[in-house]
Motif scaffolding. Structure first.
Motif, mmCIF file in Angstrom:
data_model
loop_
_atom_site.group_PDB
_atom_site.id
_atom_site.type_symbol
_atom_site.label_atom_id
_atom_site.label_comp_id
_atom_site.label_asym_id
_atom_site.label_seq_id
_atom_site.Cartn_x
_atom_site.Cartn_y
_atom_site.Cartn_z
ATOM 1 N N ARG A 1 -5.029 -2.240 -30.062
ATOM 2 C CA ARG A 1 -5.014 -3.250 -29.573
ATOM 3 C C ARG A 1 -4.713 -3.237 -29.189
ATOM 4 O O ARG A 1 -4.680 -4.112 -28.255
ATOM 5 N N GLU A 2 -3.041 -2.904 -28.201
ATOM 6 C CA GLU A 2 -2.208 -2.809 -27.169
ATOM 7 C C GLU A 2 -2.228 -1.998 -26.017
ATOM 8 O O GLU A 2 -3.952 -1.178 -26.017
ATOM 9 N N PRO A 3 -2.679 -2.194 -24.413
ATOM 10 C CA PRO A 3 -2.596 -1.043 -23.479
ATOM 11 C C PRO A 3 -1.915 -0.221 -24.265
ATOM 12 O O PRO A 3 -1.355 0.952 -24.494
ATOM 13 N N ALA A 4 -3.015 0.944 -23.322
ATOM 14 C CA ALA A 4 -2.198 2.411 -23.003
ATOM 15 C C ALA A 4 -1.270 2.446 -23.163
ATOM 16 O O ALA A 4 -0.737 3.790 -23.801
ATOM 17 N N ASP A 5 -0.408 2.522 -21.869
ATOM 18 C CA ASP A 5 0.686 2.057 -21.286
ATOM 19 C C ASP A 5 2.074 2.536 -22.746
ATOM 20 O O ASP A 5 2.980 3.243 -23.044
ATOM 21 N N THR A 6 1.072 0.967 -22.986
ATOM 22 C CA THR A 6 2.530 0.557 -24.737
ATOM 23 C C THR A 6 2.370 1.779 -25.777
ATOM 24 O O THR A 6 3.324 2.379 -26.700
ATOM 25 N N TRP A 7 1.635 2.627 -26.169
ATOM 26 C CA TRP A 7 0.832 3.353 -26.571
ATOM 27 C C TRP A 7 2.548 4.488 -26.640
ATOM 28 O O TRP A 7 3.646 5.317 -27.602
ATOM 29 N N PHE A 8 2.300 4.922 -25.341
ATOM 30 C CA PHE A 8 3.116 6.093 -25.350
ATOM 31 C C PHE A 8 4.631 5.438 -25.128
ATOM 32 O O PHE A 8 5.524 6.247 -25.374
ATOM 33 N N ARG A 9 5.066 4.568 -24.683
ATOM 34 C CA ARG A 9 6.389 4.254 -24.744
ATOM 35 C C ARG A 9 6.637 4.255 -25.838
ATOM 36 O O ARG A 9 7.777 4.411 -26.381
ATOM 37 N N THR A 10 5.836 3.437 -26.361
ATOM 38 C CA THR A 10 6.334 2.947 -28.330
ATOM 39 C C THR A 10 6.312 4.497 -28.638
ATOM 40 O O THR A 10 7.557 4.397 -29.438
ATOM 41 N N ALA B 1 -17.989 12.936 -23.421
ATOM 42 C CA ALA B 1 -18.878 12.162 -22.990
ATOM 43 C C ALA B 1 -18.306 11.075 -23.147
ATOM 44 O O ALA B 1 -17.723 9.982 -22.479
ATOM 45 N N ASP B 2 -18.731 9.944 -24.618
ATOM 46 C CA ASP B 2 -18.402 8.201 -24.821
ATOM 47 C C ASP B 2 -16.840 8.736 -25.015
ATOM 48 O O ASP B 2 -16.856 7.157 -25.538
ATOM 49 N N ARG B 3 -15.611 9.646 -25.640
ATOM 50 C CA ARG B 3 -14.992 9.167 -26.162
ATOM 51 C C ARG B 3 -13.520 9.812 -24.900
ATOM 52 O O ARG B 3 -12.735 10.347 -25.379
ATOM 53 N N ALA B 4 -14.871 9.761 -23.665
ATOM 54 C CA ALA B 4 -13.578 10.293 -21.989
ATOM 55 C C ALA B 4 -12.619 9.297 -22.047
ATOM 56 O O ALA B 4 -12.336 7.883 -22.558
ATOM 57 N N TRP B 5 -11.730 9.752 -21.455
ATOM 58 C CA TRP B 5 -9.963 9.310 -21.491
ATOM 59 C C TRP B 5 -10.781 8.168 -19.931
ATOM 60 O O TRP B 5 -10.863 8.473 -19.034
ATOM 61 N N GLN B 6 -10.386 6.438 -19.882
ATOM 62 C CA GLN B 6 -11.193 5.567 -19.197
ATOM 63 C C GLN B 6 -9.622 4.632 -19.201
ATOM 64 O O GLN B 6 -9.720 3.920 -17.843
ATOM 65 N N HIS B 7 -8.919 5.162 -20.054
ATOM 66 C CA HIS B 7 -7.185 3.867 -19.687
ATOM 67 C C HIS B 7 -6.526 4.130 -18.614
ATOM 68 O O HIS B 7 -6.407 5.427 -18.360
ATOM 69 N N PRO B 8 -5.875 3.426 -17.930
ATOM 70 C CA PRO B 8 -5.294 3.295 -16.928
ATOM 71 C C PRO B 8 -3.925 3.659 -17.596
ATOM 72 O O PRO B 8 -3.485 2.807 -18.303
ATOM 73 N N LEU B 9 -3.035 4.816 -16.416
ATOM 74 C CA LEU B 9 -1.709 4.823 -17.026
ATOM 75 C C LEU B 9 -0.514 5.085 -15.821
ATOM 76 O O LEU B 9 -1.081 5.432 -14.218
#
Length: 421
Positions: free
Chosen positions: A234-243, A259-267
């Motif tokens: 539920r956190e921003p994607a940048d937080t996933w990679f940093r954590t 398709a509907d699983r394509a990457w759309q998060h900003p990094l």
């Protein structure tokens, strides 16, 4: 034993405010079991299911598990839990059911949750698996490597009963052994409940099982590798990679074009790794899908994954090769190979492979294949084991300077055989 029912009607406006709403309930002292049942019309919408318990501050912040849309029921006790959930002490206080409003119809959707505390709920048991016939591991191919190193065969994306997979950890480990894998990362969705089963199952079936979690949202998925605890999706994607990095792990963007699983998060920064070859692209290996995002994240380490869920899927297709030190295979060695970019990807454990060894490229089992660099320079290879400098494609094309990776092997019909950085 106490039972209470929580009924809500969720609309698209509710989802816009909070896609993962909490439905609080209390657990009294002495209540040693918890059962939750979700009732929703799945012909009209998709609602995910999870659970949090009391954190250090007493608020419901301690993650206890997730089953997404794979289950409509779970149970937790001190000693056991439904796959996808963590057993352990059930602290009295405020708990909450976590819902994921993945898909709602325009008119909204009724959701009913029944919570029972106390009693002795039935808990799903994980099936065992017979010990498979011995199969040579990928490392037994003896692929060319620098002194003191070896290449091991890995599948870095697979699921079990702990999320939406069909096999238990032991069944999947047995299949990995039959396929000749040295390493299998089990990456169940938004949970780490499978981690506690990995050491024993890995030892039993002779495959190194790497702890993982597929951090899963409607806007894209990422794998976090290593025994690094739960990553909050539920956190921003940048937080996933940093954590993941702060805890000693490494993370990847999964199937960035799917398709509907394509990457759309900003990094803000490039991801550590990128799943540049995914099983869904095997049907059209002449597709440009693996290369479409490379100019955006050229520093990301290329990996591949089967995304195995159930029989009928092909485990180890594609296969990711990892260069690790000779000797015992460990989580740390695998993580370091991923972090350092010592990877290559092939269609399978026994198929043609393209490797970097020092300043050379080594192609094994690729007679007649075409070597292609990132700029499109090509060179046809002859022989079962070809070695050449990494700038060989550019040199043949009459272009001064080195060629650029990632490099790939193609058939005459431009179907991709193998990839290396």
């Amino acid at each position: 034993m106490r039972t209470r029912t929580i009924a809500r009607h969720f609309t698209l406006e509710d989802r816009a405010v909070d896609a993962w709403p909490l439905l609080p309930f209390d657990l009294a002292p002495g209540e040693r079991a918890l059962e939750v049942v979700l009732d929703v019309d799945r012909t009209r919408g998709v609602v995910d299911l999870g659970c949090v318990g009391p954190g250090d501050d007493g608020a419901p912040t301690a993650w206890r598990g997730w089953s997404g849309a794979a289950r409509d029921r779970f149970a937790i006790t001190a000693d056991d839990a439904t796959p996808g959930y963590l057993p352990g002490e059930l602290a009295p206080g405020e708990w909450a059911v976590v819902l994921g409003l993945h898909h709602l119809p325009a008119e909204g959707l009724d959701v009913t949750v029944t919570v029972t505390t106390g009693g002795s709920p039935a808990i799903e048991r994980e099936p065992s698996a017979p010990r498979p016939e011995a199969a040579p591991r990928g490392s037994a191919r003896g692929l060319p490597a620098a002194d003191g190193w070896r290449w091991v065969a890995a599948d870095l994306h697979a699921h079990t009963l702990h999320s939406d997979g069909a096999l238990s950890v032991r069944q999947l480990a047995a299949l990995a052994a039959r396929e000749g894998l040295d390493v299998l990362a089990i990456t169940d969705h938004n949970t780490t409940s499978h981690h506690r089963h990995l050491p024993r199952a890995g030892a039993e079936y002779g495959v190194h099982l790497l702890p993982g979690q597929e951090v899963t949202t409607p806007r894209g998925h990422a794998n976090a590798f290593g025994d690094i605890g739960w990553i909050d999706f539920r956190e921003p994607a940048d937080t996933w990679f940093r954590t993941a990095a702060e805890r000693g792990g490494v993370a990847s963007v999964n199937h960035p074009l799917a398709a509907d699983r394509a990457w759309q998060h900003p990094l803000a920064l490039p991801p550590d790794c990128m799943e540049i070859f995914h099983s869904t692209w095997l049907a059209d290996r002449a597709s440009t899908a693996p290369w479409a995002l490379w100019p955006r994240w050229p520093c990301s380490v290329p990996i591949g994954g089967s995304d195995f869920h159930r029989p009928g899927d092909r485990l180890a297709r594609p296969t990711t090769w990892l260069a690790v030190p000779d000797g015992e295979l460990t989580d740390a060695a695998v993580i370091d190979a991923l972090r350092s970019g010592r990877t290559a990807v092939s269609l399978g454990v026994r198929d043609a492979v393209l490797l970097r060894v020092g300043d050379e490229l080594r192609a094994v089992g690729a007679d007649g294949a075409t070597l292609v660099d990132a700029d499109g320079h090509t060179r046809v290879l002859h022989g079962d084991h070809v070695r050449l400098r990494a700038d060989a494609t550019a040199a043949v094309a009459g272009v001064p300077g080195a060629g650029w990776g990632p490099y790939r092997l193609e058939t005459a019909d431009r179907e991709i055989l193998a990839i290396t950085p």
